[in-house]
Design a protein around this motif. Sequence first.
Motif, PDB file in Angstrom:
ATOM      1  N   ASP A  35      13.765  21.377  -7.060  1.00 11.17           N
ATOM      2  CA  ASP A  35      12.128  21.709  -6.793  1.00 11.17           C
ATOM      3  C   ASP A  35      11.437  20.551  -6.123  1.00 11.17           C
ATOM      4  OD1 ASP A  35      12.584  24.622  -7.222  1.00 11.17           O
ATOM      5  OD2 ASP A  35      12.968  24.253  -9.142  1.00 11.17           O
ATOM      6  N   LEU A  36      12.259  19.161  -5.718  1.00  8.15           N
ATOM      7  CA  LEU A  36      11.670  18.325  -5.247  1.00  8.15           C
ATOM      8  C   LEU A  36      12.348  17.920  -4.379  1.00  8.15           C
ATOM      9  CD1 LEU A  36       9.086  16.795  -5.804  1.00  8.15           C
ATOM     10  CD2 LEU A  36      11.251  15.069  -7.292  1.00  8.15           C
ATOM     11  N   GLU A  37      10.646  17.935  -3.047  1.00  5.51           N
ATOM     12  CA  GLU A  37      11.757  16.670  -1.675  1.00  5.51           C
ATOM     13  C   GLU A  37      10.688  16.022  -1.457  1.00  5.51           C
ATOM     14  OE1 GLU A  37      11.220  20.069   1.573  1.00  5.51           O
ATOM     15  OE2 GLU A  37      12.790  21.575   0.245  1.00  5.51           O
ATOM     16  N   ILE A  38      10.861  14.976  -1.417  1.00  9.03           N
ATOM     17  CA  ILE A  38      10.483  13.807  -0.580  1.00  9.03           C
ATOM     18  C   ILE A  38      11.323  13.238   0.304  1.00  9.03           C
ATOM     19  CG2 ILE A  38      10.270  11.101  -1.860  1.00  9.03           C
ATOM     20  CD1 ILE A  38      11.538  12.876  -4.377  1.00  9.03           C
ATOM     21  N   PRO A  90      11.979  26.932   0.971  1.00  9.29           N
ATOM     22  CA  PRO A  90      13.594  27.529   0.932  1.00  9.29           C
ATOM     23  C   PRO A  90      14.549  28.334   0.003  1.00  9.29           C
ATOM     24  CG  PRO A  90      12.940  25.226   1.101  1.00  9.29           C
ATOM     25  CD  PRO A  90      11.907  25.564   0.342  1.00  9.29           C
ATOM     26  N   GLY A  91      14.892  28.707   0.252  1.00  5.22           N
ATOM     27  CA  GLY A  91      15.938  29.609  -0.621  1.00  5.22           C
ATOM     28  C   GLY A  91      16.476  28.696  -1.838  1.00  5.22           C
ATOM     29  N   GLY A  92      16.445  28.952  -3.008  1.00  3.61           N
ATOM     30  CA  GLY A  92      17.705  28.508  -4.674  1.00  3.61           C
ATOM     31  C   GLY A  92      15.925  27.446  -5.002  1.00  3.61           C
ATOM     32  N   ARG A  93      15.015  28.102  -4.611  1.00  5.20           N
ATOM     33  CA  ARG A  93      13.834  26.695  -5.260  1.00  5.20           C
ATOM     34  C   ARG A  93      12.712  27.529  -6.578  1.00  5.20           C
ATOM     35  NH1 ARG A  93      16.321  25.220  -2.025  1.00  5.20           N
ATOM     36  NH2 ARG A  93      15.745  22.847  -0.795  1.00  5.20           N
ATOM     37  N   SER A  94      12.012  27.567  -7.265  1.00  2.00           N
ATOM     38  CA  SER A  94      11.196  28.131  -8.493  1.00  2.00           C
ATOM     39  C   SER A  94       9.821  27.767  -7.562  1.00  2.00           C
ATOM     40  CB  SER A  94      11.812  27.826  -9.383  1.00  2.00           C
ATOM     41  OG  SER A  94      11.171  26.330  -9.811  1.00  2.00           O
ATOM     42  N   GLU A  95       8.993  28.462  -8.786  1.00  2.00           N
ATOM     43  CA  GLU A  95       7.818  28.994  -8.328  1.00  2.00           C
ATOM     44  C   GLU A  95       7.471  26.529  -9.316  1.00  2.00           C
ATOM     45  OE1 GLU A  95       6.222  30.954 -10.725  1.00  2.00           O
ATOM     46  OE2 GLU A  95       5.325  32.493  -9.557  1.00  2.00           O
ATOM     47  N   MET A 155       0.791  -0.705   0.252  1.00  4.28           N
ATOM     48  CA  MET A 155      -0.145  -0.259  -0.186  1.00  4.28           C
ATOM     49  C   MET A 155       0.560   0.969   0.288  1.00  4.28           C
ATOM     50  SD  MET A 155      -2.658   1.061   0.398  1.00  4.28           S
ATOM     51  CE  MET A 155      -4.751   0.528   0.810  1.00  4.28           C
ATOM     52  N   ALA A 156       0.617   2.185  -1.224  1.00 12.05           N
ATOM     53  CA  ALA A 156       1.533   3.081  -1.137  1.00 12.05           C
ATOM     54  C   ALA A 156       0.107   4.483  -0.790  1.00 12.05           C
ATOM     55  CB  ALA A 156       2.387   3.472  -2.012  1.00 12.05           C
ATOM     56  N   GLN A 157       0.214   5.357  -0.053  1.00 12.86           N
ATOM     57  CA  GLN A 157      -0.541   6.656  -0.236  1.00 12.86           C
ATOM     58  C   GLN A 157       0.294   8.101  -0.437  1.00 12.86           C
ATOM     59  OE1 GLN A 157      -3.015   7.181   2.508  1.00 12.86           O
ATOM     60  NE2 GLN A 157      -4.180   4.945   2.127  1.00 12.86           N
ATOM     61  N   VAL A 158      -0.008   8.236  -1.554  1.00 16.64           N
ATOM     62  CA  VAL A 158       1.135  10.162  -1.835  1.00 16.64           C
ATOM     63  C   VAL A 158       0.369  11.238  -2.181  1.00 16.64           C
ATOM     64  CG1 VAL A 158       2.001  10.595  -3.803  1.00 16.64           C
ATOM     65  CG2 VAL A 158       2.039   8.648  -3.707  1.00 16.64           C
ATOM     66  N   LYS A 159       1.038  12.430  -1.000  1.00 17.19           N
ATOM     67  CA  LYS A 159       0.418  13.999  -0.750  1.00 17.19           C
ATOM     68  C   LYS A 159       0.917  14.503  -2.163  1.00 17.19           C
ATOM     69  CE  LYS A 159      -1.384  12.913   3.615  1.00 17.19           C
ATOM     70  NZ  LYS A 159      -1.419  13.740   4.918  1.00 17.19           N
ATOM     71  N   ILE A 160       0.279  15.374  -2.312  1.00 17.07           N
ATOM     72  CA  ILE A 160       1.533  16.412  -2.987  1.00 17.07           C
ATOM     73  C   ILE A 160       1.521  17.119  -2.775  1.00 17.07           C
ATOM     74  CG2 ILE A 160       2.349  16.557  -6.035  1.00 17.07           C
ATOM     75  CD1 ILE A 160       0.295  13.622  -5.647  1.00 17.07           C
ATOM     76  N   HIS A 161       1.992  18.162  -2.915  1.00 19.00           N
ATOM     77  CA  HIS A 161       2.075  19.946  -1.964  1.00 19.00           C
ATOM     78  C   HIS A 161       2.725  21.033  -2.881  1.00 19.00           C
ATOM     79  CE1 HIS A 161       0.784  18.259   1.851  1.00 19.00           C
ATOM     80  NE2 HIS A 161       1.607  17.459   1.476  1.00 19.00           N
ATOM     81  N   ILE A 191       6.382  19.556  -3.084  1.00 13.71           N
ATOM     82  CA  ILE A 191       6.680  18.097  -1.521  1.00 13.71           C
ATOM     83  C   ILE A 191       5.567  16.864  -1.721  1.00 13.71           C
ATOM     84  CG2 ILE A 191       6.504  17.871   0.455  1.00 13.71           C
ATOM     85  CD1 ILE A 191       6.915  20.960   0.500  1.00 13.71           C
ATOM     86  N   LEU A 192       6.649  16.111  -2.019  1.00  9.60           N
ATOM     87  CA  LEU A 192       6.283  14.493  -2.043  1.00  9.60           C
ATOM     88  C   LEU A 192       5.971  13.785  -0.242  1.00  9.60           C
ATOM     89  CD1 LEU A 192       7.395  12.671  -5.584  1.00  9.60           C
ATOM     90  CD2 LEU A 192       4.957  14.390  -5.413  1.00  9.60           C
ATOM     91  N   GLU A 193       4.768  13.862  -0.416  1.00 13.65           N
ATOM     92  CA  GLU A 193       4.965  12.790   1.473  1.00 13.65           C
ATOM     93  C   GLU A 193       4.537  11.056   0.618  1.00 13.65           C
ATOM     94  OE1 GLU A 193       2.488  14.886   4.536  1.00 13.65           O
ATOM     95  OE2 GLU A 193       3.444  16.208   4.028  1.00 13.65           O
ATOM     96  N   ILE A 194       5.021  10.297   0.767  1.00 12.46           N
ATOM     97  CA  ILE A 194       4.635   8.625   0.585  1.00 12.46           C
ATOM     98  C   ILE A 194       4.536   8.128   1.089  1.00 12.46           C
ATOM     99  CG2 ILE A 194       5.245   6.981  -1.050  1.00 12.46           C
ATOM    100  CD1 ILE A 194       7.364   8.313  -3.143  1.00 12.46           C
ATOM    101  N   MET A 195       3.075   7.478   2.083  1.00 14.93           N
ATOM    102  CA  MET A 195       2.746   6.659   3.138  1.00 14.93           C
ATOM    103  C   MET A 195       3.776   5.851   3.396  1.00 14.93           C
ATOM    104  SD  MET A 195       0.553   8.898   5.169  1.00 14.93           S
ATOM    105  CE  MET A 195      -0.271   9.421   3.000  1.00 14.93           C
ATOM    106  N   LEU A 196       3.984   4.507   3.363  1.00 13.50           N
ATOM    107  CA  LEU A 196       4.426   3.161   2.891  1.00 13.50           C
ATOM    108  C   LEU A 196       3.979   2.171   3.830  1.00 13.50           C
ATOM    109  CD1 LEU A 196       7.522   3.569   1.029  1.00 13.50           C
ATOM    110  CD2 LEU A 196       5.541   3.277  -0.517  1.00 13.50           C
TER     111      LEU A 196
END
Length: 129
Positions: free
Chosen positions: A98-101, A54-59, A1-7, A63-68
């Motif tokens: 630009d991607l945090e996981i 955070p600094g240095g990021r674009s539009e 099972m995996a659930q994903v939140k995308i922000h 953020i991905l939060e993946i629950m496993l």
Amino acid sequence: MAQVKIHGLRHRLAPRREAVSQTIHACVMEVLGMPADKRAHRFFHFEAEDFLAPGGRSEDYTILEIMLISGRTVETRKRLVRRLFERFESELGIAPVDLEITLIESEAANWGFRGLHGDEAQLSYAIKV
């Protein structure tokens, strides 16, 4: 099972919601062996004033939060993170900066689905990969 939140920012994330979902799901199918019909994605769209990066990021900052369910090896989890970085850049044009996981694991007994605890359910895919 995996659930994903995308922000992400509404004006950047909403127009490519389907492409983002397809990219994520392709990665979890490839790396974790998840079936095609096991997609649980939730999108959280923010206005700029409600999504500070955070600094240095674009539009494109996302953020991905993946629950496993716990059980995947460290190498498998690292392979999933690497694959997400690669495919977000190649398919969506979102740079790794630009991607945090975050992978969040919880024991199967802490999950509930189809009227069962996760440790009682018969799954059509392996967790110990």
